[in-house]
Design a protein around this motif. Structure first.
Motif, mmCIF file in Angstrom:
data_model
loop_
_atom_site.group_PDB
_atom_site.id
_atom_site.type_symbol
_atom_site.label_atom_id
_atom_site.label_comp_id
_atom_site.label_asym_id
_atom_site.label_seq_id
_atom_site.Cartn_x
_atom_site.Cartn_y
_atom_site.Cartn_z
ATOM 1 N N ARG A 1 0.796 -1.234 0.000
ATOM 2 C CA ARG A 1 0.000 0.000 0.000
ATOM 3 C C ARG A 1 0.820 1.271 0.000
ATOM 4 N NH1 ARG A 1 -2.487 -3.992 1.307
ATOM 5 N NH2 ARG A 1 -4.727 -4.313 1.012
ATOM 6 N N TRP B 1 0.755 3.756 -4.808
ATOM 7 C CA TRP B 1 -0.215 3.723 -3.702
ATOM 8 C C TRP B 1 0.195 4.655 -2.577
ATOM 9 C CZ3 TRP B 1 -4.884 2.172 -4.348
ATOM 10 C CH2 TRP B 1 -5.156 1.235 -5.348
ATOM 11 N N ILE C 1 -1.916 7.664 -2.469
ATOM 12 C CA ILE C 1 -3.201 7.447 -1.802
ATOM 13 C C ILE C 1 -3.001 7.425 -0.289
ATOM 14 C CG2 ILE C 1 -5.180 5.899 -1.609
ATOM 15 C CD1 ILE C 1 -5.041 6.986 -4.337
ATOM 16 N N TRP D 1 -8.218 1.501 -1.164
ATOM 17 C CA TRP D 1 -6.836 1.319 -0.697
ATOM 18 C C TRP D 1 -6.683 0.005 0.076
ATOM 19 C CZ3 TRP D 1 -4.260 1.901 4.236
ATOM 20 C CH2 TRP D 1 -2.898 2.176 4.163
ATOM 21 N N PRO E 1 -4.785 -3.065 -3.555
ATOM 22 C CA PRO E 1 -3.375 -3.456 -3.613
ATOM 23 C C PRO E 1 -3.107 -4.909 -3.236
ATOM 24 C CG PRO E 1 -3.631 -1.387 -2.446
ATOM 25 C CD PRO E 1 -4.985 -1.972 -2.596
#
Lengths: 401, 184
Positions: free
Chosen positions: A282, A287, A290, A335, A339
């Motif tokens: 993540r 990512w 995010i 999220w 992932p």
């Protein structure tokens, strides 16, 4: 049913459009199922978990209010109870996820079992039939509590019988324990299990508090949408009332950040191979952007804004903050889910993820509005139970024993 | 300022009116504010909602002071850890980056809270001019009642409109139980 305040808020006109948009978006997902089943089902799962979060969070707010009292909760009791009634719909909408479990979850996939010794090791707990049976148990419990909380509250409205109030308190106390246990287990089954090499004892709590953010934010947005209905506008006239909802939103946002950070910190300090995959997946391949957005917009910005009294005493500003948080809840669910797709599938966002959210939320919102419209928007007991004190804050009368 | 007026404000702290109900003191406070008096203070045994707004209570500097001190504390806490771990004695145990920021957050947070709490207390005392062992209102014999069942409204003598006769008349129109001169 007869009261005129039911028909006035314009938001009820959104029932049909929401349903049409929702069904349309899900039709796109259904077509995509033929050439891209993973992304179609994953988008659907994301949308479904987003709506489940609102329902669980709202039900927790109602139960908290039954236990603590206070004028604030009466403003959102009906919308929250209606959200708690949608578990039957969510159970029906779970069927495609159960059928597609092979694609979505390692515990249902023979390919994942062949790849990973961990998946084989967890077989006794994550046996497909057992996991789906657990889901059934969760749904039965949530449906029963949602239904009882709503039915008893309507009965209290009619009778003002203190024994019903105490029954509601008992349901709420046991219900909060029930939700924390069931939702923690459900979070393991439906979200955390997708990250095969990962353990965290905090995950369930972090998830439930996140759902609490979703529920509180949704109820504040609903209050803003319903503000013109006659009895609602009377009830929100006193600024102190929804000010408390703003405080509650601040509390759950801070708690969410605290628990999520505690989870990161423990894993960071441990620095063990088995723990880090969740955050590794993540914070890499874009990512990280995010993750930073979650820190700044799911926590930092609303935290600073909600510290000011002015933003909590202006319903429009408060609802704007809540709307932003609701949007960030959707980002958080993406999220959490995207992932950890299987190594063979790309861990990147797909255009079907937002489509899935729009689809499930459209249908859910339409049903929610239909359920909400059946009864007065502010419980009839409100005016009788709330006492307006001159030069002070309104207090709740103690029901006669 | 004419000599006579200066004399009065040297000799007198103000004129105090005494009431027996929150409603009465609210009415009186409204009345004297409308008359234009600005240096007015109320002494009541219980908090009365709306009274401080009527008396022109302004937002204080405390939130700004506390925010600055909290930022200094948090920044200082983070800097201390960063300096110790990255610059002064870099020593890697456990394979994390030297600037291991998640590990620094608890101390950063604690230092922010510590500075905020201490500065709030000190700023509150300083802005209230506390500790203050003596206050002119103590000269009134009946003032002990202010912590029981009497409500006092005092127009202070440094008010630009203060005039012994006119101020007394202004207070008389709201029918207090008593009006007394408060010596310095």
């Amino acid at each position: 049913m007869t009261s005129s305040d039911l028909t006035t808020p314009r938001i009820f006109e959104a029932r049909l459009p929401a349903l049409i948009i929702g069904v349309g978006a899900l039709a796109i997902c259904a077509i995509a199922l033929f050439f891209d089943p993973l992304h179609a089902l994953r988008g659907y799962l994301i949308g479904w978990l987003f709506c489940l979060g609102i329902s669980i969070g709202s039900m927790c707010i109602v139960m908290m209010h039954h236990l603590t009292g206070g004028a604030w909760g009466w403003l959102v009791r009906r919308p929250a109870e209606s959200a708690g009634l949608t578990f039957l719909l969510l159970a029906i909408l779970f069927i495609p996820i159960a059928i597609g479990a092979k694609v979505l979850f390692p515990w249902a996939s023979t390919a994942a079992a062949a790849e990973s010794v961990l998946v084989r090791h967890r077989e006794p707990y994550f046996h497909t039939a057992l996991t789906l049976f657990r889901a059934l148990v969760f749904f039965v419990l949530w449906i029963v509590w949602g239904w009882r909380l709503h039915a008893l509250s309507l009965e209290y409205d009619r009778t003002l019988d203190p024994t019903i109030a105490s029954k509601l308190r008992r349901y709420s106390a046991s219900g909060l324990v029930m939700v924390f246990i069931t939702m923690s287990l459900a979070g393991m089954d439906w979200i955390a299990s997708r990250e095969v090499d990962w353990y965290s004892s905090t995950f369930g709590l972090a998830l439930i508090v996140g759902q609490g953010v979703a529920g509180t934010a949704f109820l504040i947005v609903m209050l803003q949408l319903l503000r013109n209905a006659p009895r609602v506008s009377d009830a929100i006239k006193e600024k102190n009332r929804f000010h408390d909802l703003g405080n509650l939103l601040l509390t759950v946002v801070v708690l969410w950040a605290y628990i999520s950070f505690a989870q990161l910190l423990v894993i960071w300090m441990g620095n063990m191979q088995d723990d880090i995959t969740w955050f590794y997946h993540r914070t890499h391949r874009g990512w990280k952007v995010i993750a930073i957005l979650l820190i700044t917009i799911h926590f930092g910005l609303p935290f600073i804004l909600l510290l000011f009294q002015g933003s909590k005493r202006n319903l429009r500003i408060l609802a704007t903050i809540a709307g932003g948080l609701l949007f960030m809840r959707a980002i958080d669910v993406i999220w959490m889910i995207v992932p950890s797709s299987r190594a063979s599938a790309p861990r990147i966002i797909s255009w079907l993820d937002p489509i899935g959210i729009v689809g499930v939320f459209g249908i859910w919102f339409s049903v929610f509005l239909t359920l909400l419209k059946r009864h007065p928007l502010i419980p009839l007991a409100f005016e009788r139970v709330i006492e307006i004190v001159p030069y002070g804050r309104s207090k709740e009368r103690q029901p006669a024993a | 300022m004419p000599a006579e007026v200066r004399d009065i404000s040297k000799r007198l702290f103000g004129l105090a009116a005494e009431f027996d109900s929150p409603e009465a003191i609210l009415e009186a406070a409204k009345h004297v504010r409308v008359q234009g008096y600005r240096h007015v203070e109320a002494y009541t045994p219980i908090p009365i909602d709306g009274l401080s707004e009527i008396l022109g209570f302004r937002r204080t500097w405390i939130p700004a002071i506390v925010l600055c001190c909290a930022a200094i504390g948090a920044g200082g806490g983070f800097f201390m850890e960063w300096f110790a771990n990255v610059v002064h004695l870099p020593w890697n145990i456990g394979g994390r980056p030297m600037n291991s920021w998640p590990a620094f957050i608890p101390i950063t947070f604690e230092m922010g809270i510590l500075f905020a709490g201490v500065s709030a207390t000190i700023a509150m005392l300083a802005l209230n001019k506390l500790p203050q062992p003596y206050h002119p209102m103590f000269r009134l014999d009946s003032f002990t009642e202010a912590s029981r069942n009497r409500f006092f409204l005092c127009i202070e003598s440094d008010d630009p409109l203060f005039d012994l006769e006119k101020t007394r008349q202004a207070l008389e129109t709201v029918h207090p139980l008593a009006i007394s001169e408060v010596p310095r």
